[in-house]
Design a protein around this motif. Structure first.
Motif, short mmCIF file in Angstrom:
data_model
loop_
_atom_site.label_atom_id
_atom_site.label_comp_id
_atom_site.label_asym_id
_atom_site.label_seq_id
_atom_site.Cartn_x
_atom_site.Cartn_y
_atom_site.Cartn_z
N TYR A 98 -76.36 -45.17 8.84
CA TYR A 98 -77.23 -44.07 9.25
C TYR A 98 -77.85 -44.36 10.62
CZ TYR A 98 -80.02 -47.49 6.62
OH TYR A 98 -80.55 -48.66 6.12
N ASN A 99 -78.11 -43.30 11.37
CA ASN A 99 -78.69 -43.47 12.71
C ASN A 99 -79.90 -42.58 12.94
OD1 ASN A 99 -77.54 -40.95 13.02
ND2 ASN A 99 -76.55 -41.41 14.98
N HIS A 100 -80.57 -42.18 11.85
CA HIS A 100 -81.79 -41.37 11.93
C HIS A 100 -81.50 -40.00 12.54
CE1 HIS A 100 -83.80 -45.61 12.53
NE2 HIS A 100 -83.18 -45.49 11.35
N ALA A 101 -80.31 -39.47 12.25
CA ALA A 101 -79.93 -38.18 12.81
C ALA A 101 -80.74 -37.03 12.23
CB ALA A 101 -78.44 -37.94 12.55
N VAL A 102 -81.20 -37.18 10.99
CA VAL A 102 -81.91 -36.09 10.30
C VAL A 102 -83.21 -36.63 9.73
CG1 VAL A 102 -81.80 -34.36 8.48
CG2 VAL A 102 -79.70 -35.01 9.69
N VAL A 113 -89.79 -44.73 11.94
CA VAL A 113 -88.57 -44.63 11.14
C VAL A 113 -87.82 -45.95 11.16
CG1 VAL A 113 -86.33 -43.51 11.00
CG2 VAL A 113 -88.37 -42.14 11.42
N GLU A 114 -87.74 -46.61 12.30
CA GLU A 114 -87.03 -47.88 12.39
C GLU A 114 -87.68 -48.93 11.49
OE1 GLU A 114 -84.19 -50.47 12.98
OE2 GLU A 114 -84.08 -48.45 13.85
N ILE A 115 -88.99 -48.91 11.36
CA ILE A 115 -89.68 -49.83 10.45
C ILE A 115 -89.32 -49.52 9.00
CG2 ILE A 115 -91.96 -50.51 9.56
CD1 ILE A 115 -92.99 -50.07 12.45
N GLY A 116 -89.15 -48.23 8.69
CA GLY A 116 -88.67 -47.84 7.36
C GLY A 116 -89.72 -47.81 6.28
N LYS A 117 -90.99 -47.64 6.65
CA LYS A 117 -92.06 -47.61 5.66
C LYS A 117 -92.73 -46.25 5.65
CE LYS A 117 -96.23 -50.00 4.05
NZ LYS A 117 -97.24 -51.03 4.35
N PHE A 185 -82.39 -42.14 6.69
CA PHE A 185 -81.54 -43.23 6.23
C PHE A 185 -80.37 -42.74 5.40
CE2 PHE A 185 -86.01 -44.47 6.52
CZ PHE A 185 -85.93 -45.37 7.57
N ILE A 186 -80.06 -41.46 5.52
CA ILE A 186 -78.98 -40.85 4.74
C ILE A 186 -77.74 -40.58 5.59
CG2 ILE A 186 -78.31 -38.84 3.35
CD1 ILE A 186 -80.30 -40.70 1.97
N ALA A 187 -77.94 -40.15 6.85
CA ALA A 187 -76.81 -39.60 7.61
C ALA A 187 -76.67 -40.22 8.99
CB ALA A 187 -76.99 -38.09 7.75
N THR A 188 -75.48 -40.02 9.55
CA THR A 188 -75.20 -40.34 10.95
C THR A 188 -74.56 -39.13 11.61
OG1 THR A 188 -74.09 -41.85 12.49
CG2 THR A 188 -72.92 -41.30 10.46
N ASP A 189 -74.82 -38.97 12.90
CA ASP A 189 -74.08 -37.95 13.65
C ASP A 189 -73.13 -38.59 14.66
OD1 ASP A 189 -75.86 -38.85 15.56
OD2 ASP A 189 -76.81 -36.89 15.91
N ASP A 190 -72.93 -39.91 14.55
CA ASP A 190 -72.02 -40.60 15.45
C ASP A 190 -70.55 -40.26 15.19
OD1 ASP A 190 -73.88 -41.93 17.03
OD2 ASP A 190 -73.98 -43.66 15.70
N LEU A 191 -70.28 -39.64 14.04
CA LEU A 191 -68.89 -39.31 13.69
C LEU A 191 -68.60 -37.82 13.76
CD1 LEU A 191 -68.51 -41.77 10.69
CD2 LEU A 191 -67.26 -41.91 12.85
N LYS A 192 -69.52 -37.04 14.31
CA LYS A 192 -69.35 -35.59 14.26
C LYS A 192 -68.13 -35.11 15.04
CE LYS A 192 -72.72 -34.88 18.00
NZ LYS A 192 -74.04 -34.31 18.32
#
Length: 253
Positions: A98-102, A113-117, A185-192
């Motif tokens: 995941y890359n925080h796309a959504v 978001v990067e900390i994840g808390k 932490f669910i999705a990526t848009d790097d593969l769109k």
């Protein structure tokens, strides 16, 4: 689980089984499970790891990259090992990341978001694994690996199996009290772009705990996670596995 899967393999007369990740909460249990199933299933069993499959104990010294190598080298794993199924179809498998796309970007900063808390809850990957990179860096790196695998394929059709979600439509709908944050932490848009670049007829995904199918251009996107027991629609384990199983009958041309 092994016993029921064996029964379903025979009942559905499957020729091959692919598991899309999150098999267990520790890499040793995941390896033990896929090897036990392969020893008893009488058909080829393949898998990709999900994020849970990289977990170690929270207080352990993390070797996430070493665990990745174990999966890459495992004979049942599809990681960096595209598998030609017949003259027409090849399956490419990789967990992706995941890359925080959504997520709700009005409520939360990229640093939060990067900390994840969120409030009192941590995204458990932050405690149980360590890529020594940011999430966005991991997603970019894995997406490049997936693209290299796609480039190797010579058949006219590709089945892409990832663990993370690659289209925003299959994340949790917002607004949502929790997933306004945890969708990050669910999705990526790097593969769109890959679904337009390569002949991907089907893409299967896990990670998000609901089952859905959508068609976008040439690709059918399928989310078919078994999920946690508390999320099942019934108490019938056998039926829940059947409901999450996605069967592809592949023509040879």
């Amino acid at each position: 689980y092994v016993t029921r899967l064996k029964e379903i393999i025979h009942y559905k007369q499957l020729d091959r089984l692919v598991i899309g990740g999150d098999i267990s909460n520790h890499f040793t249990s995941t390896i033990q499970f896929v090897e036990s199933l392969q020893n008893q299933a009488e058909i080829p069993v393949h898998f990709i790891p999900g994020n849970h499959d990289f977990w170690e104990e929270a207080d352990a010294t993390k070797d996430t990259k070493g665990i990745y190598q174990i999966y890459k080298d495992h004979p049942q794993s599809l990681v960096e090992s595209p598998l030609q199924l017949n003259d027409a179809y090849t399956i490419v498998g990789h967990p992706g990341w995941y890359n925080h796309a959504v997520y709700d970007k009005k409520q939360f900063t990229p640093e939060e978001v990067e900390i994840g808390k969120f409030r009192w809850s941590y995204w458990q990957d932050k405690l149980r694994l360590d890529w020594e990179m940011t999430d966005t860096e991991v997603s970019s790196h894995f997406s490049q690996i997936i693209q290299k695998d796609l480039e190797k394929v010579t058949t006219d059709h590709i089945i892409l199996q990832t663990h993370v979600v690659t289209v925003p439509e299959l994340t949790m709908p917002m607004p949502h009290r929790t997933f306004d944050f945890f969708n990050a932490f669910i999705a990526t848009d790097d593969l769109k772009h890959v679904h337009h670049q390569y002949p991907i007829s089907h893409q299967l995904m896990g990670h998000v705990h609901f089952r859905e199918k959508i068609q976008k251009d040439q690709t059918q996107f399928i989310s078919n996670s078994l999920g946690y027991r508390r999320e099942w629609w019934s108490k019938d384990f056998y039926q829940e596995v059947l409901n999450s199983l996605y069967i592809l009958e592949l023509p040879n041309k």
